[in-house]
Design a protein around this motif. Sequence first.
Motif, PDB file in Angstrom:
ATOM      1  N   GLU A   5     -11.513   7.724  13.388  1.00 50.51           N
ATOM      2  CA  GLU A   5     -12.610   7.216  12.573  1.00 50.51           C
ATOM      3  C   GLU A   5     -12.381   5.738  12.279  1.00 50.51           C
ATOM      4  O   GLU A   5     -11.239   5.302  12.063  1.00 50.51           O
ATOM      5  N   VAL A   6     -13.457   4.977  12.295  1.00 48.94           N
ATOM      6  CA  VAL A   6     -13.400   3.577  11.877  1.00 48.94           C
ATOM      7  C   VAL A   6     -14.354   3.463  10.696  1.00 48.94           C
ATOM      8  O   VAL A   6     -15.559   3.620  10.871  1.00 48.94           O
ATOM      9  N   ALA A   7     -13.826   3.256   9.507  1.00 49.87           N
ATOM     10  CA  ALA A   7     -14.678   3.377   8.321  1.00 49.87           C
ATOM     11  C   ALA A   7     -14.061   2.677   7.120  1.00 49.87           C
ATOM     12  O   ALA A   7     -12.874   2.358   7.118  1.00 49.87           O
ATOM     13  N   PRO A   8     -14.883   2.475   6.084  1.00 50.74           N
ATOM     14  CA  PRO A   8     -14.351   1.806   4.893  1.00 50.74           C
ATOM     15  C   PRO A   8     -13.307   2.643   4.155  1.00 50.74           C
ATOM     16  O   PRO A   8     -13.394   3.864   4.107  1.00 50.74           O
ATOM     17  N   VAL A   9     -12.337   1.930   3.611  1.00 52.82           N
ATOM     18  CA  VAL A   9     -11.264   2.537   2.841  1.00 52.82           C
ATOM     19  C   VAL A   9     -11.214   1.762   1.530  1.00 52.82           C
ATOM     20  O   VAL A   9     -11.333   0.540   1.531  1.00 52.82           O
ATOM     21  N   PHE A  10     -11.065   2.462   0.422  1.00 53.07           N
ATOM     22  CA  PHE A  10     -11.093   1.811  -0.890  1.00 53.07           C
ATOM     23  C   PHE A  10      -9.739   1.932  -1.571  1.00 53.07           C
ATOM     24  O   PHE A  10      -9.164   3.012  -1.595  1.00 53.07           O
ATOM     25  N   ARG A  11      -9.252   0.839  -2.100  1.00 56.71           N
ATOM     26  CA  ARG A  11      -7.984   0.866  -2.821  1.00 56.71           C
ATOM     27  C   ARG A  11      -8.124   0.068  -4.120  1.00 56.71           C
ATOM     28  O   ARG A  11      -8.432  -1.130  -4.084  1.00 56.71           O
ATOM     29  N   ALA A  12      -7.862   0.728  -5.235  1.00 57.22           N
ATOM     30  CA  ALA A  12      -7.938   0.048  -6.526  1.00 57.22           C
ATOM     31  C   ALA A  12      -6.640  -0.702  -6.779  1.00 57.22           C
ATOM     32  O   ALA A  12      -5.921  -0.425  -7.730  1.00 57.22           O
ATOM     33  N   GLU A  13      -6.342  -1.632  -5.885  1.00 59.69           N
ATOM     34  CA  GLU A  13      -5.118  -2.408  -6.023  1.00 59.69           C
ATOM     35  C   GLU A  13      -5.444  -3.728  -6.681  1.00 59.69           C
ATOM     36  O   GLU A  13      -6.150  -4.552  -6.109  1.00 59.69           O
ATOM     37  N   ASN A  14      -4.896  -3.906  -7.872  1.00 58.57           N
ATOM     38  CA  ASN A  14      -5.192  -5.124  -8.613  1.00 58.57           C
ATOM     39  C   ASN A  14      -4.231  -6.224  -8.181  1.00 58.57           C
ATOM     40  O   ASN A  14      -3.501  -6.778  -8.985  1.00 58.57           O
ATOM     41  N   SER A  15      -4.220  -6.514  -6.893  1.00 57.27           N
ATOM     42  CA  SER A  15      -3.266  -7.521  -6.419  1.00 57.27           C
ATOM     43  C   SER A  15      -3.979  -8.623  -5.661  1.00 57.27           C
ATOM     44  O   SER A  15      -4.941  -8.365  -4.944  1.00 57.27           O
ATOM     45  N   ASN A  16      -3.516  -9.821  -5.908  1.00 59.88           N
ATOM     46  CA  ASN A  16      -4.082 -10.972  -5.222  1.00 59.88           C
ATOM     47  C   ASN A  16      -3.068 -11.533  -4.243  1.00 59.88           C
ATOM     48  O   ASN A  16      -2.356 -12.471  -4.541  1.00 59.88           O
ATOM     49  N   THR A  17      -2.977 -10.921  -3.083  1.00 60.73           N
ATOM     50  CA  THR A  17      -2.082 -11.437  -2.049  1.00 60.73           C
ATOM     51  C   THR A  17      -2.971 -11.857  -0.890  1.00 60.73           C
ATOM     52  O   THR A  17      -4.181 -11.684  -0.931  1.00 60.73           O
ATOM     53  N   ASN A  18      -2.369 -12.376   0.157  1.00 61.80           N
ATOM     54  CA  ASN A  18      -3.183 -12.782   1.306  1.00 61.80           C
ATOM     55  C   ASN A  18      -3.500 -11.598   2.217  1.00 61.80           C
ATOM     56  O   ASN A  18      -4.132 -11.747   3.235  1.00 61.80           O
ATOM     57  N   ARG A  19      -3.054 -10.388   1.843  1.00 56.58           N
ATOM     58  CA  ARG A  19      -3.223  -9.253   2.741  1.00 56.58           C
ATOM     59  C   ARG A  19      -3.797  -8.011   2.070  1.00 56.58           C
ATOM     60  O   ARG A  19      -3.877  -6.961   2.673  1.00 56.58           O
ATOM     61  N   HIS A  20      -4.143  -8.125   0.799  1.00 55.49           N
ATOM     62  CA  HIS A  20      -4.701  -6.978   0.088  1.00 55.49           C
ATOM     63  C   HIS A  20      -6.156  -7.201  -0.277  1.00 55.49           C
ATOM     64  O   HIS A  20      -6.559  -8.284  -0.667  1.00 55.49           O
ATOM     65  N   THR A  21      -6.915  -6.141  -0.182  1.00 52.49           N
ATOM     66  CA  THR A  21      -8.296  -6.173  -0.568  1.00 52.49           C
ATOM     67  C   THR A  21      -8.638  -4.796  -1.130  1.00 52.49           C
ATOM     68  O   THR A  21      -7.895  -3.840  -0.918  1.00 52.49           O
ATOM     69  N   THR A  22      -9.707  -4.706  -1.890  1.00 56.73           N
ATOM     70  CA  THR A  22     -10.025  -3.421  -2.511  1.00 56.73           C
ATOM     71  C   THR A  22     -10.886  -2.539  -1.600  1.00 56.73           C
ATOM     72  O   THR A  22     -11.035  -1.357  -1.844  1.00 56.73           O
ATOM     73  N   GLU A  23     -11.461  -3.160  -0.575  1.00 59.21           N
ATOM     74  CA  GLU A  23     -12.205  -2.382   0.418  1.00 59.21           C
ATOM     75  C   GLU A  23     -11.918  -2.976   1.783  1.00 59.21           C
ATOM     76  O   GLU A  23     -12.088  -4.177   1.981  1.00 59.21           O
ATOM     77  N   PHE A  24     -11.456  -2.153   2.691  1.00 54.28           N
ATOM     78  CA  PHE A  24     -11.209  -2.669   4.037  1.00 54.28           C
ATOM     79  C   PHE A  24     -11.661  -1.648   5.070  1.00 54.28           C
ATOM     80  O   PHE A  24     -12.099  -0.554   4.724  1.00 54.28           O
ATOM     81  N   THR A  25     -11.565  -2.037   6.327  1.00 57.19           N
ATOM     82  CA  THR A  25     -11.958  -1.116   7.389  1.00 57.19           C
ATOM     83  C   THR A  25     -10.719  -0.450   7.964  1.00 57.19           C
ATOM     84  O   THR A  25      -9.844  -1.128   8.501  1.00 57.19           O
TER      85      THR A  25
END
Length: 438
Positions: free
Chosen positions: A208-228
């Motif tokens: 599957e290629v689909a959105p993934v949600f993570r409630a990660e309250n982090s501001n790095t260059n590699r983290h996001t709250t919604e990714f594919t």
Amino acid sequence: MKKIYFNELENYFDKEIEICGFVENIRNIKWVQFIVLRDSTEKIQVTIEKSEEKNQEMVELVNNLSVESTIKVTGSLKKNENVKLRGMEFIPTKIEITSKSDLELPLNIHDKEAQLLDQRLDYRWLDLRNEYNFNIFKIQSDLVKYMREFLYNNDFTEIHTPKLIGAASESGSEVFEVKYFDRNAYLAQSPQFYKQMAIASGFDRVFEVAPVFRAENSNTNRHTTEFTGFDLEFAYIDSYQDVMDLEEELLTYALKKLNEKHGELAKRLYNKEIVVPKNKFPRIKLKDLYMELEKRYNYKIDESEKNDLTTEAEKLSYKYAMEEFGSEFIFVTDFPKDKRAFYHMRENDIPQGYDLIYRGVEITTGAQREHRYDVLVKQAKEKGLDKDVEFYLEFFKYGCPPHGGFGLGIDRLTMLILGIATIKESMFIFRGPNRLTP
Ligand code: 4AD
Ligand code: MG
């Protein structure tokens, strides 16, 4: 009528045609007006002689034209060695403004350094008009296409699993809760449970290629709250080594194709070589990796931190993999069980899974899954999860073949392939703790 793309204009010299695009630049000098017109493929100069009687209406229109407006131009293409841009120019007989841009642009489209990244993201639709930016997604599109292609060629079935779910699949702390009528639901942190359900349903190989949600309250260059997420799962494996073998083959296939199609572009725009792996990816146990890093680079950390990969250790593992194996990839295995999900199969108490590090950043976690109901229940209980995941445990009650799989972040992979500084730029629209717009 089919749009004539600017990169195929060479086929249309001296014929009356219609072209359309964005006005990138206007030069209005004494005798002549020049417009640089841009579409998604190329640019072309439109030249208007001011002195010619028949051009007066166009001259007037161009006098009032603003950059980034879109126009439709009728006329013909002429060779002209004096034109710097492609040695050709378009001589119009008619110009029509199809959409007018405000005179004041909130962004410098042609120099991304002229403003802060956050300002660029506020006006992402303008930001993406820059070829550096939009080509990221042309390349990403083909990357995913080749990854899919590999799986279709290997008898995988693409599935679509729900993103509104009743229980957290990874760890509870990183899940977004949403109101769901009179109760709560969660946004899926991965398709983990449902891709495994597909295996229990008798699909041998799924992805599957689909959105993934993570409630990660982090501001790095590699983290996001919604990714594919690019997730797969396949049955009848003997070990997690089979999962690593498959991932290695898949990435090698995709990078080879990607390099054939976009290698030149990646070099020109991002100054990055798409390196096609030549050998198998090295595989090393976490403990041994730390030993090597200490021995080679004098990397010392507290014993208690060695049960997981630190950001610095990930970086150094790249150095190590390059020096020792000439590989940009390295598989790290044998993480302790408290750092791995309950659904990873264990042997002698060691989770049968891995992280894949590419250019110094984790791109994948994968594993053989525990498919034996009793063992799985025990492992879920141990993590205090048994009630939440009861529905999932049921999948394994009525026969389920041994299987394994992995999850890979497409946005991270894109960022790393092209050497882009932050994931905020390798996502079409970035989502983070402080950003829900545009
Ligand atoms: O390592 P993760 O959390 O693993 C899982 O989701 C498992 N269900 C996978 C499995 O099948 N065992 O996530 C997988 C990948 C990471 O390696 C990373 O590339 C990406 O997803 N990822 C993120 N990308 C951007 N922002 C985040 N916050 C991410 N979290 C994970
Ligand atoms: Mg992981």
